[in-house]
Design an enzyme around this catalytic site. Structure first.
Site, PDB file in Angstrom:
ATOM      1  N   THR A   1       0.852  -1.169   0.000  1.00  0.00           N
ATOM      2  CA  THR A   1       0.000   0.000   0.000  1.00  0.00           C
ATOM      3  C   THR A   1       0.892   1.223   0.000  1.00  0.00           C
ATOM      4  O   THR A   1       2.088   1.117   0.295  1.00  0.00           O
ATOM      5  CB  THR A   1      -0.934   0.008   1.222  1.00  0.00           C
ATOM      6  OG1 THR A   1      -1.832   1.103   1.086  1.00  0.00           O
ATOM      7  CG2 THR A   1      -0.178   0.133   2.510  1.00  0.00           C
ATOM      8  N   ASP A   2       0.333   2.365  -0.346  1.00  0.00           N
ATOM      9  CA  ASP A   2       1.176   3.549  -0.244  1.00  0.00           C
ATOM     10  C   ASP A   2       1.298   3.939   1.224  1.00  0.00           C
ATOM     11  O   ASP A   2       0.516   3.514   2.072  1.00  0.00           O
ATOM     12  CB  ASP A   2       0.682   4.692  -1.127  1.00  0.00           C
ATOM     13  CG  ASP A   2      -0.566   5.380  -0.643  1.00  0.00           C
ATOM     14  OD1 ASP A   2      -0.794   5.439   0.577  1.00  0.00           O
ATOM     15  OD2 ASP A   2      -1.311   5.888  -1.489  1.00  0.00           O
ATOM     16  N   TRP A   3       2.294   4.713   1.547  1.00  0.00           N
ATOM     17  CA  TRP A   3       2.617   5.026   2.932  1.00  0.00           C
ATOM     18  C   TRP A   3       1.428   5.629   3.675  1.00  0.00           C
ATOM     19  O   TRP A   3       1.189   5.317   4.831  1.00  0.00           O
ATOM     20  CB  TRP A   3       3.811   5.964   2.981  1.00  0.00           C
ATOM     21  CG  TRP A   3       4.224   6.292   4.376  1.00  0.00           C
ATOM     22  CD1 TRP A   3       4.059   7.476   5.020  1.00  0.00           C
ATOM     23  CD2 TRP A   3       4.832   5.423   5.321  1.00  0.00           C
ATOM     24  NE1 TRP A   3       4.532   7.413   6.302  1.00  0.00           N
ATOM     25  CE2 TRP A   3       5.013   6.145   6.513  1.00  0.00           C
ATOM     26  CE3 TRP A   3       5.235   4.089   5.288  1.00  0.00           C
ATOM     27  CZ2 TRP A   3       5.585   5.601   7.647  1.00  0.00           C
ATOM     28  CZ3 TRP A   3       5.809   3.548   6.427  1.00  0.00           C
ATOM     29  CH2 TRP A   3       5.979   4.301   7.579  1.00  0.00           C
TER      30      TRP A   3
ATOM     31  N   ALA B   1      -1.632   5.030   3.520  1.00  0.00           N
ATOM     32  CA  ALA B   1      -2.702   4.084   3.833  1.00  0.00           C
ATOM     33  C   ALA B   1      -2.283   3.058   4.878  1.00  0.00           C
ATOM     34  O   ALA B   1      -3.018   2.131   5.159  1.00  0.00           O
ATOM     35  CB  ALA B   1      -3.159   3.373   2.563  1.00  0.00           C
TER      36      ALA B   1
END
Length: 81
Positions: A64-66, A68
């Protein structure tokens, strides 16, 4: 925000495209959505990881991106990172 839908819509509209990508391109990584899906954060939902692994045959990593990331699992050995 939670993207809520029935299982039929989930499989026929959304997961259909993931299946095509996994099948045709054999990615090493997939990125989950930022929002919740059916009330659960998608990057922590065992249902979605299970679908990726068991139904779609995905063997790579899920990320996931940071922004999230809402939970961290502490590591006992910093060298293992």
């Amino acid at each position: 925000v939670s993207a809520d839908m029935d299982d039929k819509t989930l499989h026929e509209v959304y997961l259909k495209h993931w299946a095509k990508v996994v099948e045709e391109s054999k990615p090493e990584w997939v990125m989950t959505s930022y929002n919740r899906v059916q009330g659960n954060w998608s990057n922590f939902d065992p249902k979605f990881v299970g679908i990726l692994r068991n139904k779609l045959g995905f063997e790579g990593s899920v990320m996931t991106d940071w922004g999230a990331t809402f939970s961290f699992i502490p590591r006992s050995d910093p060298e293992s990172i």
